[in-house]
Design a protein around this motif. Structure first.
Motif, PDB file in Angstrom:
ATOM      1  N   GLU A 297       3.595  -4.108   3.512  1.00 48.23           N
ATOM      2  CA  GLU A 297       4.476  -3.024   3.071  1.00 48.23           C
ATOM      3  C   GLU A 297       4.444  -1.873   4.071  1.00 48.23           C
ATOM      4  O   GLU A 297       3.447  -1.658   4.754  1.00 48.23           O
ATOM      5  N   PRO A 298       5.560  -1.106   4.119  1.00 49.22           N
ATOM      6  CA  PRO A 298       5.559   0.061   5.006  1.00 49.22           C
ATOM      7  C   PRO A 298       4.477   1.054   4.563  1.00 49.22           C
ATOM      8  O   PRO A 298       4.245   1.241   3.373  1.00 49.22           O
ATOM      9  N   HIS A 299       3.835   1.668   5.488  1.00 52.27           N
ATOM     10  CA  HIS A 299       2.774   2.662   5.259  1.00 52.27           C
ATOM     11  C   HIS A 299       1.517   2.070   4.613  1.00 52.27           C
ATOM     12  O   HIS A 299       0.656   2.811   4.168  1.00 52.27           O
ATOM     13  N   ALA A 300       1.422   0.773   4.552  1.00 49.71           N
ATOM     14  CA  ALA A 300       0.246   0.151   3.943  1.00 49.71           C
ATOM     15  C   ALA A 300      -1.019   0.468   4.732  1.00 49.71           C
ATOM     16  O   ALA A 300      -2.067   0.761   4.149  1.00 49.71           O
ATOM     17  N   SER A 301      -0.924   0.429   6.060  1.00 52.57           N
ATOM     18  CA  SER A 301      -2.124   0.709   6.855  1.00 52.57           C
ATOM     19  C   SER A 301      -2.557   2.164   6.709  1.00 52.57           C
ATOM     20  O   SER A 301      -3.754   2.461   6.716  1.00 52.57           O
ATOM     21  N   LEU A 302      -1.592   3.072   6.553  1.00 46.71           N
ATOM     22  CA  LEU A 302      -1.932   4.475   6.335  1.00 46.71           C
ATOM     23  C   LEU A 302      -2.668   4.658   5.004  1.00 46.71           C
ATOM     24  O   LEU A 302      -3.662   5.386   4.929  1.00 46.71           O
ATOM     25  N   ILE A 303      -2.205   3.988   3.968  1.00 46.12           N
ATOM     26  CA  ILE A 303      -2.871   4.046   2.663  1.00 46.12           C
ATOM     27  C   ILE A 303      -4.266   3.431   2.752  1.00 46.12           C
ATOM     28  O   ILE A 303      -5.225   3.967   2.195  1.00 46.12           O
TER      29      ILE A 303
ATOM     30  N   PHE B 294      -4.492  -2.779   0.461  1.00 49.02           N
ATOM     31  CA  PHE B 294      -3.481  -2.370   1.424  1.00 49.02           C
ATOM     32  C   PHE B 294      -3.830  -2.738   2.866  1.00 49.02           C
ATOM     33  O   PHE B 294      -2.982  -2.650   3.745  1.00 49.02           O
ATOM     34  N   SER B 295      -5.061  -3.165   3.138  1.00 55.62           N
ATOM     35  CA  SER B 295      -5.400  -3.539   4.511  1.00 55.62           C
ATOM     36  C   SER B 295      -4.696  -4.816   4.942  1.00 55.62           C
ATOM     37  O   SER B 295      -4.445  -5.022   6.122  1.00 55.62           O
TER      38      SER B 295
ATOM     39  N   ALA C 266      -6.503   5.926   4.651  1.00 54.31           N
ATOM     40  CA  ALA C 266      -6.785   7.087   3.801  1.00 54.31           C
ATOM     41  C   ALA C 266      -7.769   6.724   2.685  1.00 54.31           C
ATOM     42  O   ALA C 266      -8.678   7.498   2.367  1.00 54.31           O
TER      43      ALA C 266
END
Length: 146
Positions: A45-51, A40-41, A54
């Motif tokens: 995709e939306p919210h990929a950086s948050l995932i 995900f880095s 986390a």
């Protein structure tokens, strides 16, 4: 039979069971968190950086938990076994630190496209940081014998 966790072979049975179960579960959770952070880095995709963040935080927490469990395991050993394990840790980590340090220095001296600055600084600073960590740990450990 192959001993998959030789570090636990000389511990008391209760400490061995605790370590084997907890370290195995934490290790099995650690691998997917690293994979998620990596996948995900670079994702759009939306919210990929948050995932990704986390997952990276979860991996750091799990690594801390594994370090804690290993420390508890070492503390449960008798004096001779503790000395054997600590000598093995010192030799292994000193060798790894030296290798990373040497690669950092080689990266500085090698002509051509420069590697990222953070890799060079991490490689060059690992040895001094390890030495400082050694002395800090030594001071803390010596207090228990005074």
């Amino acid at each position: 039979m192959i001993n998959l966790m030789p570090e636990a072979s000389s511990t008391p049975p209760a400490a061995r069971r605790r370590y084997v179960v907890r370290a195995t579960v934490a290790s099995l959770l650690f691998l997917p968190t690293i994979a998620l952070a990596s996948v995900f880095s670079n994702s759009a995709e939306p919210h990929a950086s948050l995932i990704a963040v986390a997952s990276a935080v979860a991996a750091i927490v799990l690594a801390g938990f594994l370090s804690y469990e290993f420390t508890a395991l070492i503390r449960s050993l008798d004096e001779l076994q503790r000395q054997i394990h600590l000598a093995a840790l010192a030799i292994g980590f000193a060798g790894a630190a030296f290798l990373i340090f040497a690669l950092g220095v080689i990266a500085i001296a090698t002509p051509g496209e420069a590697p990222p600055a953070y890799l060079i600084s991490a490689g060059v600073m690992v040895l001094p940081a390890g030495i400082l960590g050694y002395y800090a740990s030594l001071c803390i450990q010596l207090r228990s014998y005074e």
